[in-house]
Design an enzyme around this catalytic site. Structure first.
Site, PDB file in Angstrom:
ATOM      1  N   ASP A  48      77.590  43.837  80.743  1.00 34.32           N
ATOM      2  CA  ASP A  48      78.110  45.028  80.067  1.00 34.32           C
ATOM      3  C   ASP A  48      77.540  46.304  80.705  1.00 34.32           C
ATOM      4  O   ASP A  48      76.346  46.390  80.982  1.00 34.32           O
ATOM      5  CB  ASP A  48      77.672  44.953  78.591  1.00 34.32           C
ATOM      6  CG  ASP A  48      78.358  45.971  77.710  1.00 34.32           C
ATOM      7  OD1 ASP A  48      79.589  45.906  77.605  1.00 34.32           O
ATOM      8  OD2 ASP A  48      77.667  46.817  77.120  1.00 34.32           O
ATOM      9  N   GLU A  53      80.865  44.648  84.582  1.00 36.62           N
ATOM     10  CA  GLU A  53      81.746  45.616  83.911  1.00 36.62           C
ATOM     11  C   GLU A  53      81.231  46.983  84.343  1.00 36.62           C
ATOM     12  O   GLU A  53      80.263  47.518  83.793  1.00 36.62           O
ATOM     13  CB  GLU A  53      81.674  45.490  82.387  1.00 36.62           C
ATOM     14  CG  GLU A  53      82.754  46.347  81.729  1.00 36.62           C
ATOM     15  CD  GLU A  53      82.304  47.237  80.580  1.00 36.62           C
ATOM     16  OE1 GLU A  53      83.165  47.753  79.871  1.00 36.62           O
ATOM     17  OE2 GLU A  53      81.096  47.437  80.398  1.00 36.62           O
TER      18      GLU A  53
HETATM   19  O1  ISL Z   1      85.942  51.524  75.134  1.00 35.86           O
HETATM   20  C1  ISL Z   1      85.497  52.489  75.670  1.00 35.86           C
HETATM   21  C2  ISL Z   1      85.592  53.850  75.114  1.00 35.86           C
HETATM   22  O2  ISL Z   1      85.759  53.815  73.758  1.00 35.86           O
HETATM   23  C3  ISL Z   1      84.839  52.318  76.926  1.00 35.86           C
HETATM   24  O3  ISL Z   1      84.416  53.523  77.396  1.00 35.86           O
HETATM   25  C4  ISL Z   1      83.683  51.328  76.777  1.00 35.86           C
HETATM   26  O4  ISL Z   1      82.708  51.886  75.993  1.00 35.86           O
HETATM   27  C5  ISL Z   1      83.123  50.995  78.109  1.00 35.86           C
HETATM   28  O5  ISL Z   1      84.127  50.280  78.722  1.00 35.86           O
HETATM   29  C6  ISL Z   1      81.874  50.138  78.024  1.00 35.86           C
HETATM   30  O6  ISL Z   1      82.196  48.980  77.298  1.00 35.86           O
HETATM   31  C7  ISL Z   1      81.253  48.011  77.011  1.00 35.86           C
HETATM   32  O7  ISL Z   1      80.068  48.530  76.444  1.00 35.86           O
HETATM   33  C8  ISL Z   1      80.184  49.152  75.169  1.00 35.86           C
HETATM   34  C9  ISL Z   1      80.971  48.305  74.178  1.00 35.86           C
HETATM   35  O8  ISL Z   1      81.297  49.073  73.056  1.00 35.86           O
HETATM   36  C10 ISL Z   1      82.240  47.761  74.791  1.00 35.86           C
HETATM   37  O9  ISL Z   1      82.909  46.937  73.887  1.00 35.86           O
HETATM   38  C11 ISL Z   1      81.854  47.021  76.032  1.00 35.86           C
HETATM   39  O10 ISL Z   1      82.921  46.373  76.642  1.00 35.86           O
HETATM   40  C12 ISL Z   1      78.782  49.380  74.686  1.00 35.86           C
HETATM   41  O11 ISL Z   1      78.049  48.186  74.771  1.00 35.86           O
END
Ligand code: ISL
Length: 594
Positions: free
Chosen positions: A226, A309
């Site tokens: 993540d 990611e």
């Molecule tokens: O969904 C987004 C904005 O509302 C993205 O910017 C998202 O926060 C970004 O892709 C990072 O995502 C990951 O980390 C976040 C989590 O909320 C997401 O679900 C996850 O995929 C924080 O851990």
């Protein structure tokens, strides 16, 4: 009408084939399960691990190679589990460690690999380390695991810098010290309940190496990492006035870069590709992934993987995460962000292969996940506008029919390309976004932190419809669902599509079956001469083994006029009906043997 039936040898090479014995992850189709919303075994309205295990045969039959599970660890669930309080245990709402063991071994018995989610940028504020940091006070070793700083202003009443939270509001929260006085501030790039770790502290690195080992010992085959571009912050935590996010299409495109001040200009990256925000894509992250790679490489076979990611642009920067001693894969968000535009698709496909091939990594492809509007709805929106963060009932609604037609074609393009593809739960049903959810149900912190200005991600996280005429559409044994299922979902239920010719589920099954039989994931890619204008046309040829020389034309028509296939092309699958003359109509894709 396109009349040309060019000589099949008129190809422009894009990408070389992989060997037939390439490791599993180079061409794997990985199905993302969002545990809260896939299958509920106990009727509490929230999906769980036993529910998933019971339904794994569905995925074997679908024909995917692996599953990726969004976080199932102990969590207060302020960000649906992306706020982890204990990385070595399962949240009771999802089950227990023995349930996780059973899931992993059942998946393996069915021939499915298991990738789990790792959240290393931040913990939950309820993690033992953070609780200890609050209790221990300024200057303590406990605080040194997170990013605590004195505030600015006469009494430290202003945050240490101007960084906002990705979810809206400030990126810092001030704590109250043990003596009741206002104290230091801690950084949280996401929600207040998600304090960022300080990755310059070796204790943090050691802890995550140990967490990787813990889950490898339980048999997992990989980790989706993540916010992989966020762990290291620029030293000194300088203010930033440019675009905060490298996180979505609207903000992260080069064109969207705002004018920056002198201080920021001085930090233009040496490759000249634009200002680099001090919270993203810092050089230090690569040392972390080199260490993790060596942790995984030291594990017994089979090979385990890391997938980043990382919302990093341009693709040449993203490719640095998948150099041979770092991660195995990175999500291709440029592909996901591409509008229904043939020229842009061709550009992204070209760049993706070029940059990944340059470092020897497989290209990945993805159209949907738990953070974005489902592609069956996204592609039914006005394509001249940026991708929205959720869709509310009072906003422009997607054209469902158009969206689904394009989504089927887009997926046929994606699964026809060599590399590894990610499929998000429910997309195999053509599931649309929930766009009429009453606000009182919304749980995404984005919605609340922006006071509803951003709708957020709940609309793509609604529990799966399995059976039309069953409580909670077969999601679980009761009527309860943690988010309401739209009325329309019944028609998309698995039982409504299974065995039904032309259904989206059967289309996915057929695509995955042909892809596997023809080893399309390991093939070479070349542009066919039909590519150009509103047409995207790739020839995927398997390069070795008994399949050597098989050539599949993967063609999508995004234009108004039908497209004639080359003479002799034998259509294997199409995403929608072809014209009476065998031509490919608007918004339809085909796979055809040459
Ligand atoms: O969904 C987004 C904005 O509302 C993205 O910017 C998202 O926060 C970004 O892709 C990072 O995502 C990951 O980390 C976040 C989590 O909320 C997401 O679900 C996850 O995929 C924080 O851990």
């Amino acid at each position: 009408m396109t009349q040309s039936t060019p000589d099949a040898t008129a190809l422009t090479p894009l990408h070389d084939a992989d060997p037939a014995d390439a490791p599993w992850w180079r061409d794997a189709v990985i199905y993302q399960i969002y545990p809260r919303s896939w299958a509920d075994s106990d009727g509490d309205g929230i999906g769980d691990l036993p529910g998933i295990t019971a339904r794994l045969p569905y995925l074997r039959d679908l024909g995917v190679d692996a599953i990726w599970l969004s976080p199932f660890y102990v969590s207060p669930m302020h960000d649906a589990g992306y706020d982890v309080a204990d990385y070595r245990d399962i949240d009771p709402v999802f089950g227990s460690l023995p349930d996780a063991d059973a899931l992993i071994s059942t998946a393996h018995d069915l021939g499915l690999k298991v990738v789990v989610d790792l959240v290393p940028n931040h913990s939950s504020s309820e993690h033992e380390w953070f609780k200890a940091a609050l209790a221990a006070g300024p200057g303590s070793a406990e605080r040194g695991r997170y990013v605590f700083r004195e505030g600015k202003g006469a009494n430290g009443e202003e945050p240490p810098n101007n960084w906002p939270s990705v979810f809206g509001g400030e990126g810092w929260t001030r704590v109250t010290e043990a003596d009741g006085t206002p104290g230091e501030w801690y950084l949280h790039i996401f929600d207040t309940t998600q304090p960022d770790y300080d990755w310059t502290n070796p204790e943090v690195g050691d802890e995550f190496a140990s967490i990787l080992e813990f889950w490898c010992a339980r048999g997992v085959d990989g980790f989706r990492v993540d916010v992989a571009h966020g762990l290291v912050k620029e030293a000194g935590l300088p203010d930033w006035h440019g675009p905060m996010q490298m996180l979505d299409a609207a903000d992260s495109s080069a064109e969207a870069a705002l004018p920056v001040g002198e201080e920021e200009s001085a930090r233009i990256h040496e490759t000249g590709d634009g200002p680099r925000p001090p919270m993203w894509d810092q050089e230090g992250v690569h040392d972390i992934y080199r260490r993790w790679r060596s942790v995984l490489d030291a594990q017994p076979a089979p090979e385990r993987i890391l997938c980043a990611e990382a919302w990093v642009k341009p693709e040449s920067r993203l490719a640095r995460y998948v150099r041979s001693d770092e991660m195995h894969q990175a999500f291709n968000f440029d592909f996901l962000d591409t509008h229904w535009d043939a020229e842009r698709l061709r550009e992204v496909i070209t760049t993706s292969f070029r940059e990944n091939d340059h470092v020897g990594a497989p290209t990945t492809w993805v159209l949907s996940n738990h953070d974005v509007v489902r592609h069956a709805s996204r592609l039914g929106l006005d394509q001249s506008l940026p991708r929205p963060n959720g869709i509310g009932a009072d906003q422009a609604q997607p054209n469902a029919e158009l969206g689904l037609k394009r989504a089927r074609a887009a997926t046929m393009l994606m699964l026809g390309l060599p590399g590894s593809s990610y499929v998000y739960q429910g997309e195999e049903l053509g599931l649309p976004e929930s766009t009429d959810m009453p606000d009182e149900f919304r749980q995404d912190p984005t919605f609340h932190r922006t006071e509803g200005k951003e709708i957020g991600r709940d609309g793509c996280r609604v529990p799966m419809p399995w059976v039309r005429d069953a409580p909670s559409l077969g999601f679980g044994p009761s009527d309860a669902t943690w988010l309401p299922q739209p009325e329309a979902y019944g028609a998309y239920a698995v039982d409504q599509q299974e065995g039904v010719e032309g259904s989206t589920l059967e289309l996915y099954r057929s695509m995955l079956s042909v892809r596997r039989a023809d080893r399309l994931g390991l093939g070479s890619a070349a542009w066919h001469d039909l590519s150009g204008g509103d047409v995207v046309a790739v020839v995927n040829a398997s390069g070795s083994g008994s399949d050597a020389g098989r050539r599949m034309l993967v063609l999508v028509n995004l234009g108004a006029e039908p497209v004639a296939l080359p003479s002799g092309a034998e259509v294997v699958l199409s995403s929608g009906p072809l014209g009476a003359d065998g031509q490919v109509p608007t918004d339809v894709a085909v796979w055809a043997r040459l």
